[in-house]
Design a protein around this motif. Structure first.
Motif, PDB file in Angstrom:
ATOM      1  N   ALA A  95      42.858  49.544  36.549  1.00  0.00           N
ATOM      2  CA  ALA A  95      42.413  50.326  37.698  1.00  0.00           C
ATOM      3  C   ALA A  95      42.034  51.715  37.210  1.00  0.00           C
ATOM      4  O   ALA A  95      42.591  52.219  36.231  1.00  0.00           O
ATOM      5  CB  ALA A  95      43.506  50.427  38.755  1.00  0.00           C
TER       6      ALA A  95
ATOM      7  N   THR B  54      39.278  47.627  39.590  1.00  0.00           N
ATOM      8  CA  THR B  54      39.364  48.380  40.839  1.00  0.00           C
ATOM      9  C   THR B  54      39.192  49.855  40.534  1.00  0.00           C
ATOM     10  O   THR B  54      39.853  50.389  39.634  1.00  0.00           O
ATOM     11  CB  THR B  54      40.731  48.166  41.515  1.00  0.00           C
ATOM     12  OG1 THR B  54      40.961  46.767  41.691  1.00  0.00           O
ATOM     13  CG2 THR B  54      40.797  48.868  42.864  1.00  0.00           C
TER      14      THR B  54
ATOM     15  N   SER C  73      33.658  43.831  40.789  1.00  0.00           N
ATOM     16  CA  SER C  73      34.727  44.841  40.898  1.00  0.00           C
ATOM     17  C   SER C  73      34.648  45.477  42.278  1.00  0.00           C
ATOM     18  O   SER C  73      33.711  45.251  43.038  1.00  0.00           O
ATOM     19  CB  SER C  73      34.584  45.894  39.794  1.00  0.00           C
ATOM     20  OG  SER C  73      33.365  46.597  39.923  1.00  0.00           O
TER      21      SER C  73
ATOM     22  N   ALA D 144      40.662  44.216  46.155  1.00  0.00           N
ATOM     23  CA  ALA D 144      41.466  45.436  46.159  1.00  0.00           C
ATOM     24  C   ALA D 144      42.943  45.197  46.452  1.00  0.00           C
ATOM     25  O   ALA D 144      43.754  46.111  46.270  1.00  0.00           O
ATOM     26  CB  ALA D 144      40.908  46.416  47.193  1.00  0.00           C
TER      27      ALA D 144
END
Length: 307
Positions: A12, A68, A97, A155
């Protein structure tokens, strides 16, 4: 640390390592993510690296690692710059993504940004946040999100790491932003009312600690009164949420209301007080500084910070 070294971890990236973004990035790390952090402040990036994160030296080149990307910048303009500016990341994000936009903005702008990004095969989750820096650091934020089912699915692991509550408010961008603006209308008005009331109490010569005790046990209480007035009682206006935030957010509300021909007189009056506080040099101070503005206008005396 190379990507091969972190192949078992979800990657992330958090763009914006302020009080909220830093807490969100650290919550992701605690949850087992390999976390990249970026900020215009080199000091903020250094603090994140010292806490075990990875700093991003070149955002456009390195952002492709991330599954993410969480953007915790100030507003729509900064969000658009992050994505589509001269050094924007939109073309560097991997198809599939998800870009999680946490800035407070006009819902119409959120929809436009989502459409532009989705054309590139990247999911966009409209996900404003609430809860403050402490809850960001403990992974207990409230997220007001909207987006496609695919965006939510992509997400979800990051959301679970950062938030205690995730409200799914619609299947396209814009709904999350609209919910956040309703929250900000109430928050801005409630802070202004709390500061008006406590300074009026000071003008009456009342014991302010006793006023706080009585009001928090009475029907006139609000979450903002309970949360912000201790700043006034201690005379400590260190910014946890700055005046300028409500100059921005109540300004957005005025724009939205004007476009809908909808009257918002209470938030308009509150906005004028935030503007006055900013003009008086308090823009970067805590939003409870409205009490100081009322004191200046009225001659009331408020507590001073202990040495």
């Amino acid at each position: 640390m190379s990507l091969s070294q972190t192949a078992t971890a979800r990657v992330a990236a958090v763009i914006g390592l302020g009080s909220m973004g830093m807490g969100m990035a650290l919550s992701l790390k605690k949850a087992g993510f390999d976390v990249l952090g970026a900020d215009v402040s080199a000091d903020a990036v250094s603090r994140f690296v010292a806490a075990g994160g990875r700093g991003i030296a070149n955002l456009a080149e390195e952002i492709g690692e991330a599954d993410t990307v969480i953007s915790v910048v100030v507003n729509a303009t900064q969000t658009e710059t992050v994505l589509f500016g001269p050094e924007g990341i939109a073309d560097s994000l991997r198809p599939g993504s998800v870009f999680v936009s946490s800035a407070t903005m006009d819902p119409a702008i959120a929809r436009k940004l989502a459409a532009r990004l989705e054309e590139k095969g990247v999911h966009y989750l409209d996900a404003p946040i609430s809860g403050g820096a402490a809850r960001a650091a403990s992974g207990e934020l409230t997220v007001m999100a909207s987006g496609t089912p695919a965006a939510f699915a992509a997400a979800r692991p990051a959301l679970d790491a950062m938030a205690a509550k995730v409200y799914e408010l619609g299947d396209s961008a814009g709904f999350g932003a609209a919910f956040k603006m309703i929250n900000q209308l109430l928050a801005g008005v409630h802070i202004a009312a709390a500061c008006e009331a406590i300074t009026f109490a000071a003008k009456q010569g009342l014991d302010l600690a006793k006023v706080y005790e009585v009001i928090t046990a009475s029907a006139g209480n609000s979450w903002m009164f309970e949360n912000r007035i201790p700043h006034v009682l201690s005379g400590d206006y260190t910014p946890l949420s700055a005046i300028e935030i409500f100059v921005k957010d109540l300004g957005i509300i005025q724009d939205m209301a004007r476009s809908e021909r909808y009257p918002v007189p209470l938030s308009a009056a509150a906005l004028q007080m935030y503007l006055a506080a900013s003009g008086a040099g308090m823009g970067r101070d805590d939003d409870s500084s409205l009490a100081r503005l009322y004191a200046q206008l009225s001659g009331a005396t408020l507590p001073e910070k202990a040495n």
